[in-house]
Design a protein around this motif. Structure first.
Motif, short mmCIF file in Angstrom:
data_model
loop_
_atom_site.label_atom_id
_atom_site.label_comp_id
_atom_site.label_asym_id
_atom_site.label_seq_id
_atom_site.Cartn_x
_atom_site.Cartn_y
_atom_site.Cartn_z
N ALA A 268 35.56 30.54 50.92
CA ALA A 268 34.48 29.91 51.69
C ALA A 268 33.62 28.98 50.85
O ALA A 268 32.74 28.30 51.38
N GLY A 269 33.83 28.98 49.52
CA GLY A 269 33.10 28.05 48.68
C GLY A 269 32.00 28.66 47.84
O GLY A 269 31.23 27.92 47.21
N ALA A 270 31.90 29.99 47.78
CA ALA A 270 30.91 30.62 46.91
C ALA A 270 31.27 30.35 45.45
O ALA A 270 32.43 30.08 45.12
N ASP A 271 30.27 30.42 44.57
CA ASP A 271 30.45 30.12 43.15
C ASP A 271 31.44 31.13 42.55
O ASP A 271 31.14 32.33 42.48
N PRO A 272 32.60 30.67 42.06
CA PRO A 272 33.59 31.61 41.53
C PRO A 272 33.14 32.34 40.27
O PRO A 272 33.55 33.48 40.02
N THR A 273 32.29 31.71 39.47
CA THR A 273 31.78 32.38 38.27
C THR A 273 30.90 33.56 38.66
O THR A 273 31.01 34.65 38.08
N GLN A 274 30.05 33.36 39.65
CA GLN A 274 29.22 34.46 40.13
C GLN A 274 30.06 35.54 40.79
O GLN A 274 29.79 36.73 40.66
N LEU A 275 31.10 35.12 41.50
CA LEU A 275 31.99 36.10 42.14
C LEU A 275 32.72 36.92 41.09
O LEU A 275 32.91 38.13 41.27
N ASP A 276 33.12 36.29 39.99
CA ASP A 276 33.81 37.03 38.93
C ASP A 276 32.87 38.08 38.32
O ASP A 276 33.29 39.20 38.05
N ALA A 277 31.62 37.71 38.12
CA ALA A 277 30.64 38.67 37.59
C ALA A 277 30.42 39.80 38.59
O ALA A 277 30.28 40.96 38.21
N ALA A 278 30.41 39.46 39.89
CA ALA A 278 30.25 40.48 40.92
C ALA A 278 31.44 41.43 40.93
O ALA A 278 31.28 42.65 41.14
N ALA A 279 32.63 40.90 40.71
CA ALA A 279 33.82 41.74 40.64
C ALA A 279 33.75 42.69 39.46
O ALA A 279 34.09 43.88 39.57
N ASP A 280 33.30 42.19 38.32
CA ASP A 280 33.13 43.04 37.14
C ASP A 280 32.17 44.19 37.43
O ASP A 280 32.43 45.34 37.07
N ALA A 281 31.04 43.85 38.08
CA ALA A 281 30.02 44.87 38.38
C ALA A 281 30.54 45.93 39.34
O ALA A 281 30.05 47.06 39.34
N ARG A 282 31.51 45.57 40.16
CA ARG A 282 32.05 46.50 41.15
C ARG A 282 33.30 47.22 40.65
O ARG A 282 33.94 47.93 41.42
N THR A 283 33.62 47.04 39.38
CA THR A 283 34.82 47.67 38.80
C THR A 283 34.42 48.41 37.54
O THR A 283 34.53 47.88 36.42
N PRO A 284 33.92 49.65 37.65
CA PRO A 284 33.44 50.37 36.46
C PRO A 284 34.53 50.66 35.43
O PRO A 284 34.25 50.73 34.24
N SER A 285 35.77 50.84 35.87
CA SER A 285 36.85 51.22 34.96
C SER A 285 37.31 50.04 34.11
O SER A 285 37.76 49.03 34.66
N PRO A 286 37.24 50.14 32.77
CA PRO A 286 37.78 49.08 31.92
C PRO A 286 39.26 48.81 32.18
O PRO A 286 39.72 47.67 32.14
N ALA A 287 40.02 49.87 32.46
CA ALA A 287 41.45 49.70 32.72
C ALA A 287 41.69 48.87 33.98
O ALA A 287 42.58 48.00 34.01
N LEU A 288 40.88 49.11 35.01
CA LEU A 288 41.04 48.33 36.24
C LEU A 288 40.55 46.91 36.07
O LEU A 288 41.13 45.98 36.66
N ARG A 289 39.49 46.70 35.29
CA ARG A 289 39.04 45.33 35.02
C ARG A 289 40.13 44.56 34.29
O ARG A 289 40.40 43.39 34.60
N LEU A 290 40.77 45.20 33.31
CA LEU A 290 41.84 44.54 32.56
C LEU A 290 43.01 44.22 33.49
O LEU A 290 43.57 43.11 33.44
#
Length: 224
Positions: free
Chosen positions: A64-86
């Motif tokens: 939809a055009g949201a800022d992808p850099t902010q979305l990536d940070a939001a994804a990080d914040a919603r993924t507590p597991s380092p293994a899942l982030r990787l």
């Protein structure tokens, strides 16, 4: 816009690396939480309403055009597991390669340059859908389907489950996929105007714990 592009993007044979990941199913099988089609359905339902919802909202917001850099940070914040982030970033990197070759896009090029080791997969998925001329709703559907089809496919290999039974699980979950995609799309539309904090943050602690355990295994069939 060609809606057939959605079939290409959602096709399990699209070279985005998903075949190497089980979505937590491998650890769940070993732990005895998935033993048959019924328990697979319960696992997929839980994953759909947590990780699937979050991924779909992120993907739809990117489309939809949201800022992808902010979305990536939001994804990080919603993924507590380092293994899942990787795992999410590895999948994002592979999807980026496939998407840039299939639908060349300045937005994809810019994201790849900003995250050379990979952005979160749902963010890349949303931009890939955008590059393919698809709509945010298409990105949401792609994400929710991936959230359950990956574990279902993996369980066929892990348990020698009848593939007809695994496919029937996906068919039974279809109405719930519709509802989760609708919720994700609504949140994504809000995020464009109000910021990424309004995106869902549904959690699945057992998936996170299982991912950390799985990452310690010396021998495993799937990367995650």
């Amino acid at each position: 816009m060609s809606r057939a592009a959605l079939l290409v993007l959602a096709d399990g044979r699209f070279p985005a690396g998903g075949h190497a990941h089980s979505g937590g199913a491998e650890e769940a099988v070993k732990a005895g939480r998935i033993t048959d089609a019924e328990s697979l359905e319960a696992f997929c339902r839980g994953r759909l309403h947590t990780a699937g919802l979050v991924s779909a909202a992120l993907a739809a917001a990117a489309a939809a055009g949201a800022d992808p850099t902010q979305l990536d940070a939001a994804a990080d914040a919603r993924t507590p597991s380092p293994a899942l982030r990787l795992a999410a970033r590895k999948l994002g990197r592979q999807l980026m390669r496939a998407a840039r070759a299939t639908w060349p896009s300045g937005e994809l090029d810019a994201l790849a340059g900003k995250f050379p080791k990979g952005a979160h997969q749902p963010v890349v998925l949303g931009l890939a859908a955008r590059a393919a001329g698809l709509e945010p709703v298409d990105a949401a559907y792609c994400a929710v389907y991936e959230s359950v089809s990956g574990p279902a496919s993996a369980t066929v290999r892990l348990l020698s489950l009848d593939p007809f039974d695994a496919t029937a699980v996906l068919a039974r979950l279809a109405p719930e996929l519709d509802r989760v995609a609708d919720r994700a799309l609504e949140a994504a539309r809000r995020a464009v105007g109000e910021g990424v904090d309004v995106l869902p943050s549904a959690s699945a602690p057992l998936l996170e714990i299982g991912a950390e355990l799985h990452a310690t295994w010396p021998v495993r069939l799937f990367a995650s």
